[in-house]
Design a protein around this motif. Structure first.
Motif, short mmCIF file in Angstrom:
data_model
loop_
_atom_site.label_atom_id
_atom_site.label_comp_id
_atom_site.label_asym_id
_atom_site.label_seq_id
_atom_site.Cartn_x
_atom_site.Cartn_y
_atom_site.Cartn_z
N GLU A 59 0.83 -1.22 0.00
CA GLU A 59 0.00 0.00 0.00
C GLU A 59 0.86 1.26 0.00
N ARG A 60 1.84 1.27 0.88
CA ARG A 60 2.75 2.42 0.94
C ARG A 60 3.91 2.13 1.85
N LEU A 61 4.97 2.90 1.67
CA LEU A 61 6.16 2.83 2.52
C LEU A 61 6.21 4.09 3.37
N PRO A 62 6.99 4.08 4.44
CA PRO A 62 7.11 5.31 5.23
C PRO A 62 7.69 6.45 4.40
N GLU A 63 7.40 7.65 4.81
CA GLU A 63 7.99 8.80 4.13
C GLU A 63 9.49 8.81 4.38
N LYS A 64 10.21 9.45 3.47
CA LYS A 64 11.66 9.56 3.63
C LYS A 64 11.92 10.43 4.86
N PHE A 67 16.10 13.49 8.44
CA PHE A 67 17.52 13.37 8.69
C PHE A 67 17.85 11.92 9.00
N GLY A 68 18.71 11.30 8.25
CA GLY A 68 19.16 9.94 8.55
C GLY A 68 18.13 8.89 8.26
N GLU A 69 17.66 8.23 9.32
CA GLU A 69 16.72 7.13 9.17
C GLU A 69 15.75 7.10 10.34
N ASP A 70 14.59 6.51 10.13
CA ASP A 70 13.58 6.37 11.17
C ASP A 70 13.40 4.90 11.50
N SER A 71 13.05 4.63 12.75
CA SER A 71 12.87 3.25 13.20
C SER A 71 11.39 2.88 13.20
N TYR A 72 11.11 1.64 12.81
CA TYR A 72 9.75 1.11 12.75
C TYR A 72 9.75 -0.34 13.22
N ILE A 73 8.58 -0.86 13.47
CA ILE A 73 8.41 -2.29 13.68
C ILE A 73 8.06 -2.86 12.31
N ILE A 80 9.15 -14.94 11.59
CA ILE A 80 7.82 -14.96 12.21
C ILE A 80 7.57 -13.77 13.13
N THR A 81 8.55 -13.42 13.96
CA THR A 81 8.37 -12.38 14.96
C THR A 81 8.67 -11.00 14.39
N PRO A 82 7.76 -10.04 14.59
CA PRO A 82 8.07 -8.66 14.16
C PRO A 82 9.29 -8.14 14.92
N PHE A 83 10.02 -7.22 14.30
CA PHE A 83 11.20 -6.67 14.94
C PHE A 83 11.42 -5.23 14.49
N SER A 84 12.33 -4.56 15.14
CA SER A 84 12.63 -3.17 14.82
C SER A 84 13.59 -3.10 13.64
N ALA A 85 13.29 -2.18 12.73
CA ALA A 85 14.17 -1.95 11.58
C ALA A 85 14.16 -0.46 11.25
N PHE A 86 15.12 -0.07 10.46
CA PHE A 86 15.26 1.34 10.11
C PHE A 86 14.94 1.55 8.63
N TRP A 87 14.35 2.69 8.33
CA TRP A 87 14.00 3.06 6.96
C TRP A 87 14.72 4.35 6.62
N ASP A 88 15.51 4.34 5.55
CA ASP A 88 16.25 5.55 5.16
C ASP A 88 15.63 6.24 3.95
N GLY A 89 14.47 5.77 3.56
CA GLY A 89 13.80 6.32 2.40
C GLY A 89 13.99 5.48 1.15
N GLU A 90 14.92 4.52 1.23
CA GLU A 90 15.18 3.65 0.08
C GLU A 90 15.22 2.17 0.44
N GLU A 91 15.74 1.86 1.64
CA GLU A 91 15.83 0.46 2.04
C GLU A 91 15.70 0.31 3.55
N TRP A 92 15.37 -0.93 3.93
CA TRP A 92 15.27 -1.29 5.35
C TRP A 92 16.61 -1.87 5.81
N THR A 93 17.03 -1.52 7.03
CA THR A 93 18.23 -2.10 7.63
C THR A 93 17.92 -2.47 9.07
N ASP A 94 18.74 -3.38 9.62
CA ASP A 94 18.56 -3.77 11.02
C ASP A 94 19.57 -3.04 11.90
N VAL A 95 19.62 -3.40 13.17
CA VAL A 95 20.51 -2.71 14.11
C VAL A 95 21.98 -2.90 13.76
N SER A 96 22.30 -3.94 13.00
CA SER A 96 23.69 -4.18 12.57
C SER A 96 23.99 -3.48 11.25
#
Length: 116
Positions: A59-64, A67-73, A80-96
């Motif tokens: 449906e949609r992705l978070p807005e860019k 500054f930097g990146e925003d954290s989401y679940i 299986i389990t939801p987790f925290s990830a970051f969105w930089d406006g182009e791709e998702w990354t994890d805490v590593s």
């Protein structure tokens, strides 16, 4: 006990009072709403899994972020389990800072706990 569960219990108790404004029968009478209908309404707003704050990526992705990146679940199609990830406006990354592939849905993080 959930706040809405407490409200349901109070409504049920109130229906047994002699001057109760709620009719306990199976149908509406003289404009009074039956208690089971009130329960249906309240339960429809409770978190039973049927309603969700999840936003499908289709449906949609978070807005860019500004500054930097925003954290989401996030939920992926391979974990299986939801987790925290970051969105930089182009791709998702994890805490590593590794790419997270297969994100199918996301939601904002809950508000921070402030204590009493």
């Amino acid at each position: 006990m959930n706040v809405l569960e407490k409200i349901l219990e109070e409504i049920k108790e109130a229906t047994f009072q002699e001057d109760a404004p709620i009719y306990m029968g199976d149908m509406e009478v003289d404009g009074y709403v039956r208690a089971s209908r009130i329960e249906e309404i309240i339960r429809s707003h409770m978190d039973d899994g049927s309603k969700s704050d999840w936003i499908p990526c289709s449906e949609r992705l978070p807005e860019k972020p500004v500054f930097g990146e925003d954290s989401y679940i996030v939920q992926t199609n391979n974990i299986i389990t939801p987790f925290s990830a970051f969105w930089d406006g182009e791709e998702w990354t994890d805490v590593s800072d590794d790419k997270v592939k297969g994100v199918i849905a996301w939601q904002p993080l809950p508000k921070r706990y402030k204590g009493k």
